[in-house]
Write an enzyme that holds these catalytic residues in place. Structure first.
Site, PDB file in Angstrom:
ATOM      1  N   GLU A  45       0.828  -1.206   0.000  1.00  0.00           N
ATOM      2  CA  GLU A  45       0.000   0.000   0.000  1.00  0.00           C
ATOM      3  C   GLU A  45       0.866   1.261   0.000  1.00  0.00           C
ATOM      4  OE1 GLU A  45      -3.904   1.636   2.529  1.00  0.00           O
ATOM      5  OE2 GLU A  45      -2.659   0.023   3.328  1.00  0.00           O
ATOM      6  N   LYS A 114      -9.205   3.356  -2.596  1.00  0.00           N
ATOM      7  CA  LYS A 114      -9.585   2.575  -1.419  1.00  0.00           C
ATOM      8  C   LYS A 114     -10.995   2.943  -0.991  1.00  0.00           C
ATOM      9  CE  LYS A 114      -7.505   1.039   2.947  1.00  0.00           C
ATOM     10  NZ  LYS A 114      -6.315   1.194   3.846  1.00  0.00           N
ATOM     11  N   CYS A 175      -5.702  -3.387   1.910  1.00  0.00           N
ATOM     12  CA  CYS A 175      -5.447  -3.488   3.351  1.00  0.00           C
ATOM     13  C   CYS A 175      -6.719  -3.699   4.179  1.00  0.00           C
ATOM     14  CB  CYS A 175      -4.682  -2.264   3.848  1.00  0.00           C
ATOM     15  SG  CYS A 175      -3.856  -2.536   5.439  1.00  0.00           S
ATOM     16  N   LEU A 349      22.155  -0.021  31.465  1.00  0.00           N
ATOM     17  CA  LEU A 349      21.857  -1.419  31.787  1.00  0.00           C
ATOM     18  C   LEU A 349      21.854  -1.586  33.297  1.00  0.00           C
ATOM     19  CD1 LEU A 349      21.382  -4.293  30.693  1.00  0.00           C
ATOM     20  CD2 LEU A 349      23.865  -4.585  30.631  1.00  0.00           C
ATOM     21  N   SER A 350      20.662  -1.775  33.869  1.00  0.00           N
ATOM     22  CA  SER A 350      20.528  -1.795  35.330  1.00  0.00           C
ATOM     23  C   SER A 350      20.670  -3.177  35.937  1.00  0.00           C
ATOM     24  CB  SER A 350      19.158  -1.233  35.713  1.00  0.00           C
ATOM     25  OG  SER A 350      18.128  -2.132  35.306  1.00  0.00           O
TER      26      SER A 350
END
Length: 688
Positions: A45, A114, A175, A349-350
């Protein structure tokens, strides 16, 4: 006896407003289709301009450039001797439509607008396009002069019509029309249409693929024929990821399946040995027939097809939710990274489930990239060269690639435990990221010192005698310092190592925390993009278990065993005393249920209470349910303003609270909910 027709469908990784790149990918798909002998090619689409242009659809530039690209398609020798079905916006009688344009040998055959628009959830098509409401009506469309110069046509058919070749009849769906109870394929099938096509921009959500496949199977089970499905692939520049899945169905059977997740920009499927057989209901003569546009062209070759075998059904492979989390966000991250011009990612990053999940998704991305390079994908290798800034580099292993493009940092404080620090370091070692330990105490004390100089006061934690307001402020200053440091290191850490480029900061707040606002506004949840912002804590835990087995990341076992904690309050005897679920007043699994009721079932406080007293009757009394519902709506309404600044997240569930794009609710509420809560209290009084 049927005849062999040769058709092709594809998934393209289009990008909003990337007219040059989009055109190249369209031409490549047509070239592949022709090389495989296809006589008809279907694309996704709005593929010429990209589906996600949003308010750029209002601009005349978008319409102009779409026609300029269409002209190049018409002129190209690649598009000759094959019916090409492409998507673009078109203005007809001063009304904007989402259209399919079918052309052959420099002649436009028809334009099909459409008819049923997608206008819920992530979609706002009625904001930009009007539906074609004139069933079976066809008008003349006057072509722009630049197209007339190529085609020699003044006008072409525009409206609800089908294409009739010498050997078959092709009807179009776009769609959302497939998902409607008034799907066009129903009436087209009754009128004898044999090949149905669907050009789609259908985004990925966890556990959604089976709905799409079942709808397509059903379409040809009822009336027979062939159904071709094309879909957009990639991020297209926004929060959603289009997951491809091009497929072909015949008489209710799936006979060809394209990959759901792939790093290939162009995936083209041909059906060289497809019988044009039809099993189904006879034509219905009681309704108005389709308008047929005739073309002197055949999709089948001359000759006897008696030895052509019938189609062979395949079993569709559905990914598990854990596999979908592993693949979808990873492909989305790669699209974002390679198109943004940045040199990699940085992640605070814990050592908890959320940030570890984000780290594992980046690791999965590196696995996919290494596999694509090994498979000979030159486009991926070229993009990797550009990201790492080295044209001679060839990734050999995911850990080694990860070390080049992924930086992680543990930002600890005096309130952090040794356990979380060790868990973060162990995971970083196993995935191969460049890891740093950063202590934020000096920065926090510096900020508090400024406050103290101005006010003469020094706030305290609750455990040290401070008030609730002091305690909250002491937590928030730590969280916000982490955000500032994350961006500082993202901008300068490569520079400090003598390397060019900057890093994109990744967020790691899950969908349940966003739902309640259980995070600090402008803290380290504020990032450039967030791959897990649409995924529940429950699904993330399952995903990490999958990663333990799939990638042998054993460090995740300790992370999964630890209770979720923000570690923003002082430790007790060296141990964590603060947990997320205690702070929120409910478990993550309860939050997932509440989120679905709020968004999918459209429940307010009272209707949610009425449903939950039945759903949770074996675990909670009506009084306890009432307490949880009221507590949730207080948290939700107090923190709703945070959704206006939330990091753009990968959309993965239909109860995402993402503001303005998906969840259109106010951000200023009467947080007492007096009328609603009184209704709940009255009901509890009757049935305590």
């Amino acid at each position: 006896m049927g005849r062999k027709v040769t058709v092709a469908t594809c998934s393209l990784n289009q990008w909003a407003l990337d007219f040059e790149g989009n055109l190249e990918r369209i031409l490549k798909s047509i070239e592949i289709a022709r090389a495989n002998g296809a006589k008809y090619r279907l694309g996704p689409e709005l593929e010429i301009c990209g589906y996600g242009c949003a308010d750029h659809f209002y601009e005349s530039d978008t319409l102009l450039h779409s026609f300029q690209a269409l002209r190049k398609l018409l002129e190209s020798p690649i598009t000759q001797d094959i019916i090409c079905d492409v998507g673009m916006p078109i203005m007809h009688h001063n009304v904007r439509y989402n259209c399919r344009v079918l052309f052959l040998n420099k002649k436009i055959l028809l334009i099909r607008p459409k008819m049923l628009m997608a206008n819920h959830g992530n979609y706002r098509e009625l904001r930009w396009f009007s539906p074609w409401n004139q069933l079976r009506q066809v008008e003349e469309y006057f072509l722009p002069r630049m197209i007339q110069e190529v085609t020699g046509q003044d006008t072409v058919p525009f409206g609800d019509c089908v294409l009739s070749t010498k050997d078959t009849c092709i009807g179009t769906e776009i769609c959302a029309e497939l998902w409607s109870p008034r799907s066009p394929h129903i009436s087209m099938g009754l009128d004898g249409v044999e090949i149905f096509t669907n050009s789609s921009a259908s985004h990925h959500e966890l556990r959604k693929a089976d709905q799409r496949v079942n709808l397509i199977k059903s379409a040809t089970t009822k009336s027979g024929g062939i159904y071709l499905y094309a879909n957009q692939r990639g991020c297209d520049g926004d929060r959603v990821y289009y997951d491809g899945c091009a497929l072909v169905a015949i008489n209710g059977d799936i006979v060809a399946q394209g990959a759901q997740f792939s790093l290939n920009d162009v995936v083209c499927m041909d059906m060289k040995r497809t019988r044009k057989e039809r099993t189904g209901s006879p034509a219905n003569t009681e309704h108005k027939p389709c308008h047929r546009v005739k073309v002197d062209f055949s999709l089948s070759d001359d000759g006897d097809d008696i030895y052509l075998p019938t189609h062979q059904p395949i079993t569709w492979h559905f990914h598990t939710p854990e596999e979908e989390i592993c693949l979808g966000p990873a492909c989305w991250l790669w699209d974002y990274l390679r198109r943004s011009g940045q040199a990699g990612f940085l992640l605070p990053l814990s050592g908890g489930v959320d940030s570890s999940s984000t780290a594992c998704i980046v690791h999965s991305m590196c696995v996919l990239l290494c596999q694509a390079v090994e498979d000979g994908n030159s486009q991926v290798l070229e993009d990797v060269h550009r990201v790492v800034g080295d044209d001679s580099y060839r990734p050999q292993h995911p850990r080694e690639l990860c070390s080049r493009i992924f930086t992680t940092c543990y930002m600890g404080s005096e309130n952090s435990s040794e356990a979380t620090c060790s868990r973060a370091k162990d995971l970083a070692n196993q995935i191969g990221s460049t890891h740093m330990n950063i202590n934020i105490d000096m920065a926090v004390k510096g900020i508090l010192s400024i406050f103290s100089v101005v006010t003469g006061k020094w706030p305290q934690f609750r455990t040290n005698g401070g008030s609730h307001r002091e305690n909250l402020a002491m937590q928030n200053v730590q969280a916000r310092v982490r955000m500032v440091l994350a961006y500082l290191f993202a901008q300068l850490s490569l520079w400090a190592r003598g390397k060019p480029g900057g890093l994109l900061v990744l967020g790691s707040a899950n969908v349940d925390e966003s739902l309640t606002g259980y995070f600090t506004k402008y803290d380290c949840s504020s990032a450039d993009i967030n791959p897990i912002g649409g995924i529940s804590k429950t699904d993330l835990k399952s995903f990490l278990l999958y990663c333990v087995e799939q990638f042998q990341l054993t460090a995740l076992r300790g992370i999964l065993a630890a209770p979720p904690t923000a570690e923003l309050e002082p430790l007790t005897d060296g141990q964590v005393s603060q947990t997320d679920e205690a702070d929120m007043g409910m478990t993550y699994s309860e939050l997932s249920v509440i989120g679905r009721l709020r968004k999918i079932s459209k429940c307010g406080p009272f209707s949610m209470f009425c449903k939950l007293i039945h759903m949770w009757k074996d675990a909670l009394s009506p009084t306890e349910v009432a307490q949880k519902v009221k507590h949730f709506f207080r948290m939700y309404s107090v923190n709703r303003h945070k959704m206006t600044t939330i990091t753009p997240s990968y959309h993965a569930v239909s109860y995402s609270p993402d503001d303005n794009r998906f969840d259109l609710r106010p951000f200023l509420y009467n947080t007492r909910w007096t009328w609603q809560f009184r209704c709940i209290d009255n009901q509890v009084a009757i049935n305590p």
